[in-house]
Design a protein around this motif. Structure first.
Motif, mmCIF file in Angstrom:
data_model
loop_
_atom_site.group_PDB
_atom_site.id
_atom_site.type_symbol
_atom_site.label_atom_id
_atom_site.label_comp_id
_atom_site.label_asym_id
_atom_site.label_seq_id
_atom_site.Cartn_x
_atom_site.Cartn_y
_atom_site.Cartn_z
ATOM 1 N N SER A 10 0.428 -0.861 -0.188
ATOM 2 C CA SER A 10 -0.255 -0.244 0.136
ATOM 3 C C SER A 10 1.141 0.653 0.021
ATOM 4 N N CYS A 11 2.254 1.481 0.638
ATOM 5 C CA CYS A 11 2.952 2.355 0.521
ATOM 6 C C CYS A 11 3.930 2.436 -0.986
ATOM 7 N N GLN A 12 3.443 1.800 -1.754
ATOM 8 C CA GLN A 12 3.978 1.809 -3.239
ATOM 9 C C GLN A 12 3.928 3.467 -3.710
ATOM 10 N N THR A 13 4.532 3.987 -4.085
ATOM 11 C CA THR A 13 4.855 5.573 -4.530
ATOM 12 C C THR A 13 5.155 5.307 -6.102
ATOM 13 N N ASP A 14 5.716 4.251 -6.916
ATOM 14 C CA ASP A 14 5.534 4.838 -8.367
ATOM 15 C C ASP A 14 4.975 3.511 -8.722
ATOM 16 N N VAL A 15 4.278 4.036 -9.718
ATOM 17 C CA VAL A 15 2.805 3.096 -9.938
ATOM 18 C C VAL A 15 2.890 3.044 -11.362
ATOM 19 N N ILE A 16 3.526 2.214 -11.625
ATOM 20 C CA ILE A 16 3.834 2.507 -13.859
ATOM 21 C C ILE A 16 2.511 2.557 -14.753
ATOM 22 N N GLY A 17 2.254 3.567 -15.287
ATOM 23 C CA GLY A 17 1.030 3.624 -16.199
ATOM 24 C C GLY A 17 0.594 4.396 -14.999
ATOM 25 N N SER A 18 0.429 4.819 -13.763
ATOM 26 C CA SER A 18 -0.767 4.869 -12.423
ATOM 27 C C SER A 18 -1.248 6.118 -13.066
ATOM 28 N N PRO A 19 -3.174 6.177 -12.533
ATOM 29 C CA PRO A 19 -4.195 7.427 -12.589
ATOM 30 C C PRO A 19 -3.241 8.552 -12.603
ATOM 31 N N ASN A 20 -4.636 9.685 -13.099
ATOM 32 C CA ASN A 20 -4.357 11.054 -12.725
ATOM 33 C C ASN A 20 -4.669 11.361 -10.771
ATOM 34 N N GLN A 21 -4.043 12.017 -10.638
ATOM 35 C CA GLN A 21 -3.748 12.271 -8.867
ATOM 36 C C GLN A 21 -5.251 12.789 -9.356
ATOM 37 N N LEU A 22 -5.931 12.442 -7.513
ATOM 38 C CA LEU A 22 -6.744 12.577 -7.200
ATOM 39 C C LEU A 22 -8.318 12.103 -7.434
ATOM 40 N N PHE A 59 -6.439 -0.778 1.584
ATOM 41 C CA PHE A 59 -4.821 -0.461 2.004
ATOM 42 C C PHE A 59 -4.395 -0.531 3.138
ATOM 43 N N GLU A 60 -5.161 -0.333 3.784
ATOM 44 C CA GLU A 60 -4.213 -0.553 5.177
ATOM 45 C C GLU A 60 -3.919 -2.221 5.711
ATOM 46 N N ASP A 61 -4.340 -2.876 5.032
ATOM 47 C CA ASP A 61 -3.764 -4.509 5.305
ATOM 48 C C ASP A 61 -2.811 -5.235 4.004
ATOM 49 N N GLY A 62 -2.429 -4.445 2.903
ATOM 50 C CA GLY A 62 -2.349 -5.434 2.223
ATOM 51 C C GLY A 62 -2.762 -5.643 0.206
ATOM 52 N N GLU A 63 -4.163 -4.908 0.757
ATOM 53 C CA GLU A 63 -5.287 -4.863 -0.198
ATOM 54 C C GLU A 63 -4.855 -4.188 -1.425
ATOM 55 N N GLN A 64 -4.455 -5.007 -2.954
ATOM 56 C CA GLN A 64 -3.748 -4.501 -4.227
ATOM 57 C C GLN A 64 -4.656 -4.232 -5.439
ATOM 58 N N VAL A 65 -4.731 -2.942 -6.132
ATOM 59 C CA VAL A 65 -5.339 -2.768 -7.330
ATOM 60 C C VAL A 65 -4.635 -3.493 -8.191
ATOM 61 N N VAL A 66 -5.751 -4.544 -9.022
ATOM 62 C CA VAL A 66 -5.937 -5.601 -9.749
ATOM 63 C C VAL A 66 -5.951 -5.013 -11.149
ATOM 64 N N LYS A 67 -6.703 -3.991 -11.495
ATOM 65 C CA LYS A 67 -7.327 -3.356 -12.361
ATOM 66 C C LYS A 67 -8.016 -1.624 -12.478
#
Length: 75
Positions: A10-22, A59-67
């Motif tokens: 959940s603390c990953q900051t450099d997500v490849i192809g990340s969406p526009n912030q906010l 995102f407080e317990d290791g959840e991941q965004v898959v799509k």
């Protein structure tokens, strides 16, 4: 959903192809727990890392965004 995201922590900051912030994102989220793998959809946003809206503990317990897909594109 055209965009695929994987997020090991959940603390990953450099997500490849990340969406526009906010911008609101409809995300397929997974979590591996004691009872197996759980999946659900939730509206979240990205601000240097994946974040959930008030009242959610995602995102407080290791959840991941898959799509993910912009919420505005789902209407």
């Amino acid at each position: 959903m055209n965009n695929l995201e994987q997020k090991p922590q959940s603390c990953q900051t450099d997500v490849i192809g990340s969406p526009n912030q906010l911008e609101p994102i409809l995300a397929l989220i997974t979590h591996q727990g004691d009872l197996g793998k759980n999946e659900w959809y939730e509206v979240v946003y990205f601000f240097e890392k994946w974040c959930s809206y008030a009242g959610s503990k995602t995102f407080e317990d290791g959840e991941q965004v898959v799509k993910w897909k912009y919420a505005k594109d789902c209407i």
